[in-house]
Structure formats: structure tokens, C-alpha cells
Design a protein around this motif. Structure first.
Motif, PDB file in Angstrom:
ATOM      1  N   ILE A 194       0.739  -1.097  -0.120  1.00 56.48           N
ATOM      2  CA  ILE A 194       0.016  -0.067  -0.105  1.00 56.48           C
ATOM      3  C   ILE A 194       0.834   1.286  -0.063  1.00 56.48           C
ATOM      4  O   ILE A 194       0.549   2.089  -0.675  1.00 56.48           O
ATOM      5  N   GLU A 195       1.966   1.311   0.916  1.00 56.69           N
ATOM      6  CA  GLU A 195       2.814   2.431   1.006  1.00 56.69           C
ATOM      7  C   GLU A 195       3.612   2.669  -0.309  1.00 56.69           C
ATOM      8  O   GLU A 195       3.686   3.836  -0.785  1.00 56.69           O
ATOM      9  N   PHE A 196       3.981   1.511  -1.080  1.00 51.15           N
ATOM     10  CA  PHE A 196       4.857   1.611  -2.284  1.00 51.15           C
ATOM     11  C   PHE A 196       3.737   2.310  -3.363  1.00 51.15           C
ATOM     12  O   PHE A 196       4.075   2.965  -4.191  1.00 51.15           O
ATOM     13  N   ILE A 197       2.692   1.682  -3.503  1.00 49.78           N
ATOM     14  CA  ILE A 197       1.614   2.069  -4.716  1.00 49.78           C
ATOM     15  C   ILE A 197       1.363   3.614  -4.370  1.00 49.78           C
ATOM     16  O   ILE A 197       1.119   4.172  -5.398  1.00 49.78           O
ATOM     17  N   ASN A 198       0.894   3.927  -3.149  1.00 53.44           N
ATOM     18  CA  ASN A 198       0.640   5.372  -2.931  1.00 53.44           C
ATOM     19  C   ASN A 198       1.579   6.447  -3.361  1.00 53.44           C
ATOM     20  O   ASN A 198       1.536   7.341  -3.692  1.00 53.44           O
ATOM     21  N   ALA A 199       2.856   5.826  -3.323  1.00 52.31           N
ATOM     22  CA  ALA A 199       3.837   6.676  -3.617  1.00 52.31           C
ATOM     23  C   ALA A 199       4.427   6.487  -5.050  1.00 52.31           C
ATOM     24  O   ALA A 199       4.912   7.475  -5.526  1.00 52.31           O
ATOM     25  N   HIS A 200       3.741   5.722  -5.778  1.00 56.10           N
ATOM     26  CA  HIS A 200       4.334   5.488  -7.116  1.00 56.10           C
ATOM     27  C   HIS A 200       3.132   5.811  -8.128  1.00 56.10           C
ATOM     28  O   HIS A 200       3.399   5.769  -9.282  1.00 56.10           O
ATOM     29  N   ASN A 201       1.888   5.615  -7.798  1.00 58.09           N
ATOM     30  CA  ASN A 201       0.824   5.367  -8.851  1.00 58.09           C
ATOM     31  C   ASN A 201       0.328   6.764  -9.196  1.00 58.09           C
ATOM     32  O   ASN A 201       0.723   7.667  -8.855  1.00 58.09           O
ATOM     33  N   THR A 202      -0.710   6.640 -10.147  1.00 53.84           N
ATOM     34  CA  THR A 202      -1.277   8.131 -10.472  1.00 53.84           C
ATOM     35  C   THR A 202      -2.703   7.971 -10.270  1.00 53.84           C
ATOM     36  O   THR A 202      -3.577   8.726 -11.008  1.00 53.84           O
ATOM     37  N   LYS A 203      -3.178   7.338  -9.236  1.00 52.56           N
ATOM     38  CA  LYS A 203      -4.529   7.410  -8.590  1.00 52.56           C
ATOM     39  C   LYS A 203      -5.462   6.822  -9.743  1.00 52.56           C
ATOM     40  O   LYS A 203      -6.886   7.267  -9.645  1.00 52.56           O
ATOM     41  N   HIS A 204      -5.333   5.750 -10.679  1.00 55.77           N
ATOM     42  CA  HIS A 204      -6.158   5.233 -11.530  1.00 55.77           C
ATOM     43  C   HIS A 204      -6.813   3.883 -11.181  1.00 55.77           C
ATOM     44  O   HIS A 204      -7.901   3.916 -10.532  1.00 55.77           O
ATOM     45  N   SER A 205      -6.111   2.809 -11.189  1.00 56.14           N
ATOM     46  CA  SER A 205      -6.581   1.615 -10.986  1.00 56.14           C
ATOM     47  C   SER A 205      -5.641   0.827 -10.186  1.00 56.14           C
ATOM     48  O   SER A 205      -4.517   0.612 -10.634  1.00 56.14           O
ATOM     49  N   GLU A 206      -6.136  -0.030  -9.035  1.00 59.63           N
ATOM     50  CA  GLU A 206      -5.211  -0.949  -8.403  1.00 59.63           C
ATOM     51  C   GLU A 206      -5.636  -2.205  -8.018  1.00 59.63           C
ATOM     52  O   GLU A 206      -6.981  -2.273  -7.945  1.00 59.63           O
ATOM     53  N   CYS A 207      -4.965  -3.213  -7.905  1.00 59.33           N
ATOM     54  CA  CYS A 207      -5.455  -4.636  -7.685  1.00 59.33           C
ATOM     55  C   CYS A 207      -4.783  -5.299  -6.594  1.00 59.33           C
ATOM     56  O   CYS A 207      -3.530  -5.139  -6.512  1.00 59.33           O
ATOM     57  N   ILE A 208      -5.632  -5.930  -5.839  1.00 57.15           N
ATOM     58  CA  ILE A 208      -4.915  -6.965  -5.247  1.00 57.15           C
ATOM     59  C   ILE A 208      -5.575  -8.402  -5.038  1.00 57.15           C
ATOM     60  O   ILE A 208      -6.800  -8.532  -5.557  1.00 57.15           O
ATOM     61  N   VAL A 209      -4.485  -9.437  -5.455  1.00 57.03           N
ATOM     62  CA  VAL A 209      -5.127 -10.776  -5.541  1.00 57.03           C
ATOM     63  C   VAL A 209      -4.854 -11.540  -4.110  1.00 57.03           C
ATOM     64  O   VAL A 209      -3.662 -11.559  -3.741  1.00 57.03           O
ATOM     65  N   THR A 210      -5.884 -11.727  -3.617  1.00 52.05           N
ATOM     66  CA  THR A 210      -5.813 -12.337  -2.180  1.00 52.05           C
ATOM     67  C   THR A 210      -7.165 -13.204  -1.751  1.00 52.05           C
ATOM     68  O   THR A 210      -8.226 -12.755  -2.494  1.00 52.05           O
ATOM     69  N   ASN A 211      -6.905 -14.183  -0.920  1.00 53.63           N
ATOM     70  CA  ASN A 211      -8.298 -14.778  -0.523  1.00 53.63           C
ATOM     71  C   ASN A 211      -8.419 -14.292   0.946  1.00 53.63           C
ATOM     72  O   ASN A 211      -9.262 -15.107   1.944  1.00 53.63           O
ATOM     73  N   ASN A 212      -7.568 -13.408   1.532  1.00 52.14           N
ATOM     74  CA  ASN A 212      -7.583 -12.891   2.732  1.00 52.14           C
ATOM     75  C   ASN A 212      -8.622 -11.806   2.900  1.00 52.14           C
ATOM     76  O   ASN A 212      -8.170 -10.660   2.411  1.00 52.14           O
ATOM     77  N   ARG A 213      -9.688 -11.686   3.496  1.00 51.02           N
ATOM     78  CA  ARG A 213     -10.687 -10.786   3.238  1.00 51.02           C
ATOM     79  C   ARG A 213     -10.290  -9.503   3.981  1.00 51.02           C
ATOM     80  O   ARG A 213     -10.474  -8.255   3.464  1.00 51.02           O
ATOM     81  N   LEU A 214      -9.918  -9.624   5.187  1.00 49.45           N
ATOM     82  CA  LEU A 214      -9.270  -8.489   6.001  1.00 49.45           C
ATOM     83  C   LEU A 214      -8.093  -7.661   5.163  1.00 49.45           C
ATOM     84  O   LEU A 214      -8.169  -6.289   5.089  1.00 49.45           O
ATOM     85  N   GLN A 215      -7.098  -8.458   4.526  1.00 54.85           N
ATOM     86  CA  GLN A 215      -6.113  -7.904   3.830  1.00 54.85           C
ATOM     87  C   GLN A 215      -6.626  -7.079   2.560  1.00 54.85           C
ATOM     88  O   GLN A 215      -6.386  -6.085   1.971  1.00 54.85           O
ATOM     89  N   ALA A 216      -7.882  -7.874   1.894  1.00 52.42           N
ATOM     90  CA  ALA A 216      -8.325  -7.151   0.766  1.00 52.42           C
ATOM     91  C   ALA A 216      -9.134  -5.977   1.322  1.00 52.42           C
ATOM     92  O   ALA A 216      -8.928  -4.622   0.345  1.00 52.42           O
ATOM     93  N   ARG A 217      -9.699  -5.775   2.396  1.00 49.31           N
ATOM     94  CA  ARG A 217     -10.513  -4.418   2.928  1.00 49.31           C
ATOM     95  C   ARG A 217      -9.361  -3.549   3.096  1.00 49.31           C
ATOM     96  O   ARG A 217      -9.766  -2.266   2.702  1.00 49.31           O
ATOM     97  N   MET A 218      -8.496  -3.760   3.722  1.00 51.52           N
ATOM     98  CA  MET A 218      -7.466  -3.052   4.292  1.00 51.52           C
ATOM     99  C   MET A 218      -6.630  -2.454   2.809  1.00 51.52           C
ATOM    100  O   MET A 218      -6.753  -0.898   2.765  1.00 51.52           O
ATOM    101  N   PHE A 219      -6.658  -3.053   2.017  1.00 52.20           N
ATOM    102  CA  PHE A 219      -6.148  -2.647   0.573  1.00 52.20           C
ATOM    103  C   PHE A 219      -7.014  -1.552   0.039  1.00 52.20           C
ATOM    104  O   PHE A 219      -6.649  -0.317  -0.291  1.00 52.20           O
TER     105      PHE A 219
END
Length: 419
Positions: free
Chosen positions: A333-358
Motif C-alpha cells: 500500500i505504501e509503495f503504491i501510494n508513492a508511485h501510482n497515478t490514482k487510476h486503478s489498483e488490484c490486490i489478489v488475495t483470499n484474505n478478506r481482511l487484507q483485501a479490505r485494508m487494501f
């Protein structure tokens, strides 16, 4: 370019459109649909000449793909217009309403912005999309496409104007204007058109978008370059992650919703990266940090080079992706927020808590869990077409449909109240 004359005509057209009924606008759009459909051969032939010139000039294939119209893309133009016709007219929509203690009735309603301008690159389908959305929302539009698509855009606009003319009193032919000189001075004139153009939208490369944002003296709705990330969590279905990565990168690498960086949790590097390599099948150049480079090299992936720091946060728009390990979802999350252009981001996970945090902590217009970023699109979202993907936070965010070209006004009715 006689911008004063052009904008005066567009403003008069917008005033007429603002009082047209939904039925009138739909009738005009139906006529435009028929005109574009009837002139298909002419439009495709014009596009063929643009594509040939682009290849001769050395344009990369992913960018040529953005420029080219084929049967599927042409059908997409028509389907987009049809969907816009079927949508509810945003103009006149009551956002809220209430009665004051003094007895006055207040309604907040949607109204057109007026005159919109769009400065865009390559994709001729944007010409039809932007027009249809502007017209449905009661706005006139100034189109400034790139010189690489000039023949295509001229053919499409000619068909649009023919359709509006054929619509009789329902069609406002002067509601659309295409800049055709190809001169960069057109852009400067548009950006300085205070009081003549109500809003400008840039759609294209980061260079174009930055040029507009930094130099515009008129309001801008910023559509963003797409430095999109895919984060593969340690609790991901790795086969699913490889499939999502392949689609997000390879289906249309020149699109703004294609991923540019893949982040992988360090605990699954050895297991996931060989699957990624197999999925990409040497067709994507991977620029990897030292840890990922070592694993990919051992997996036998040859289209590989060590990443430079500048490879992260960069929009390749090509069969190239950067790869990096991260220690945790928080780190991703920290890396993405420092490098992205605020467009579209994706997490692949089966952990619901990690997904919601993302989803809660990543700053972007569209956040995906276990799905390709390629779905960030006005057509997919049900808007028929799109003006672009807004990456800003004010006025509009994400894929922009007709409602993005409206604002609101307050209508107040009283019975002699004074203050």
C-alpha cells in the motif's frame, strides 16, 4: 484557428441544447448512430490511411493498436452511442430538495456545464464517445484529437454532423467542432479560452495531461495516465493471480488501465514468479528488483533485465512490466501510494481482511480485489462510453459518463418571503 468565432457558435449551440428534451436529444443521437453506421466503409478507409502513416513514422505497435479501428471497435462505437441513448438524461435530475423554515422550496438539480473541450491522442473512438456523452448531457463540444488520427476523426465528425442535420429540429449541428490544423497552437488557445470554454479534459499520455494541467487557465477535469499496480498477496490463489496479471498486462498494453508494476509478497516469490513467467511466455519484458530477478532467472525466463528505480512509477504502455517484492500488504500500500497515478489498483488475495485494508487505504479511483484492472472502462461500468478516467478527487472520479459533464444549480420558490 478563429477560437472566438468557434466558441461563440458552440456557446449558442449549448444554449439550445440546454432546453432540448430527452426525446429530442435521443432522436438526434439515433440519427447520428445511423449516419456513422451508413458511412462505415468511409470511416474505416480513413482510419486505414492513419494507421499506415503511423507505422511508416515508426509508431510502436501497442500505440498503433490504440489508433486502429477494426470491426469490433467500430461496433463498439455504435454500441456506445446506443447505450448512451438508452440511459436516463442526467439534465434536470433532482439531487436533493427541502423546505426552509421560512417556507421556501429549494431543489438542487443537474444542469449542463455548457461548452466542453477534450484534447486527446490516437483513439478515434473517443471522438464519437465524447460527442455522444456531451450531447446527451446538453453540452456542445470542441474536439482536439492528435494529428495521427486526423483522417479518422474528420470522417467520424463528418458523419456526426450529417446525422445531426438529418435529425431536423432535434439536431443541433453546431454543437460539435473538430480542430483540424494539427498545430500545437490550438492547444494553447484552448487552454487560455477563459469565459469561452467551461471545462477541458485531457486524455492521453502523461506528457499531454501534465501539459494541460500545468498550463490551463480554464477548469480541468484531469484524466490520468495509468501507472497501475497488481499486488499478489501471500494468501492469493497463485494460478488466478498469474491469469489476472496476464490479462491486465497483455490484453491491451497500450491502454491506461493496463498494469505497469507487479508487487509480490516475499513469502511466495519462489512459487509465484515461475507461474508468472509461464503466463507471460517471454512476451513481456520483466524489469525486476534483485530478489525477483534471481528467481525469474532461475526459472529460465529470458526476456528479463534488472530494474532501475525509474522503472517503478513509469507508464510503459508496452509489453514491459516492472516486478518488485514487498514484505507485507502495508508495504505494498505504501509503495503504491508513492508511485501510482490514482487510476486503478488490484490486490489478489483470499484474505478478506487484507483485501479490505487494501481497498480502504490505497488512494486510487478504482480498487480491484481478484479481478483485472482492464475492467476500468465506461462501457463496462454501464455508461456506454466514457470521457476518460478521472484520477482527481473533485467533481468526478473514475470512468466518466454523461453525468460528469453536468453541474448543479439551486432552484428556489417562495411566496413573497423577504429577509
Amino acid at each position: 484557428m478563429e477560437l472566438n468565432t468557434i466558441c461563440s457558435g458552440l456557446k449558442k449551440a449549448a444554449a439550445v441544447l440546454a432546453i432540448h428534451t430527452e426525446q429530442q436529444k435521443n432522436c438526434a443521437l439515433e440519427s447520428v448512430f445511423n449516419s456513422i453506421q451508413n458511412r462505415k466503409a468511409e470511416i474505416l478507409e480513413a482510419n486505414k490511411s492513419d494507421v499506415e502513416a503511423a507505422r511508416a513514422s515508426g509508431m510502436t505497435e501497442p500505440l498503433v493498436e490504440r489508433l486502429a479501428l477494426d470491426e469490433k471497435k467500430f461496433s463498439g462505437i455504435l454500441e456506445g452511442i446506443k447505450t448512451v441513448i438508452q440511459q436516463k438524461d442526467p439534465v434536470g435530475k433532482i439531487v436533493s430538495g427541502w423546505k426552509t423554515p421560512q417556507g421556501m422550496e429549494i431543489r438542487q438539480v443537474r444542469v449542463p456545464l455548457g461548452v466542453a473541450a477534450i484534447i486527446y491522442e490516437s483513439r478515434p473512438n473517443v471522438t464519437a464517445d465524447a460527442f455522444a456523452l456531451a450531447y446527451k448531457s446538453g453540452n456542445s463540444i470542441l474536439l482536439r484529437g492528435s494529428s495521427s488520427a486526423l483522417n479518422s476523426n474528420k470522417a467520424i465528425v463528418s458523419a456526426i454532423r450529417e446525422g445531426l442535420k438529418n435529425a431536423g429540429s432535434s439536431g443541433v449541428e453546431s454543437a460539435v467542432y473538430l480542430c483540424t490544423s494539427g498545430s500545437h497552437s490550438e492547444v494553447n488557445e484552448i487552454l487560455g479560452a477563459v469565459g469561452k470554454i467551461d471545462v477541458v479534459l485531457p486524455r492521453g499520455s502523461a506528457k499531454l495531461i501534465n501539459l494541460v494541467v500545468e498550463n490551463a487557465k480554464i477548469p480541468v477535469i484531469q484524466t490520468g495516465a495509468g501507472v497501475c499496480h497488481l499486488y499478489v498477496d501471500k494468501d492469493a490463489d497463485l494460478n488466478q493471480a498469474a491469469q489476472i496479471a496476464r490479462n491486465s498486462k497483455m490484453q491491451r498494453p497500450g491502454a491506461c488501465n493496463a498494469i505497469e508494476t507487479i508487487l509480490v509478497h516475499r513469502e511466495i516469490l519462489a512459487e509465484f514468479l515461475p507461474k508468472l513467467a509461464e503466463s507471460f511466455n517471454e512476451k513481456v519484458q520483466l524489469r525486476a528488483d534483485s530478489e525477483c530477478f534471481s528467481v525469474l532467472k532461475n526459472a529460465g525466463y529470458k526476456n528479463l533485465r534488472e530494474a532501475a528505480e525509474s522503472d517503478f512509477g513509469f507508464e510503459f504502455l508496452d509489453f514491459i512490466a516492472s516486478v518488485r517484492q514487498v514484505e507485507s500488504t502495508e508495504n505494498a500500500i505504501e509503495f503504491i501510494n508513492a508511485h501510482n497515478t490514482k487510476h486503478s489498483e488490484c490486490i489478489v488475495t483470499n484474505n478478506r481482511l487484507q483485501a479490505r485494508m487494501f481497498q480502504q487505504q490505497v488512494d486510487a479511483a478504482c480498487i480491484y480485489v481478484n479481478a483485472s484492472t482492464r475492467f476500468t472502462d465506461g462501457g463496462v461500468f454501464g455508461f456506454g462510453a466514457e470521457l476518460g478516467i478521472s484520477t482527481q478527487k473533485l467533481h468526478a472520479r473514475g470512468p466518466m459518463g454523461a453525468e460528469a459533464l453536468t453541474t448543479t444549480k439551486f432552484l428556489i420558490e417562495g411566496d413573497g418571503q423577504v429577509r
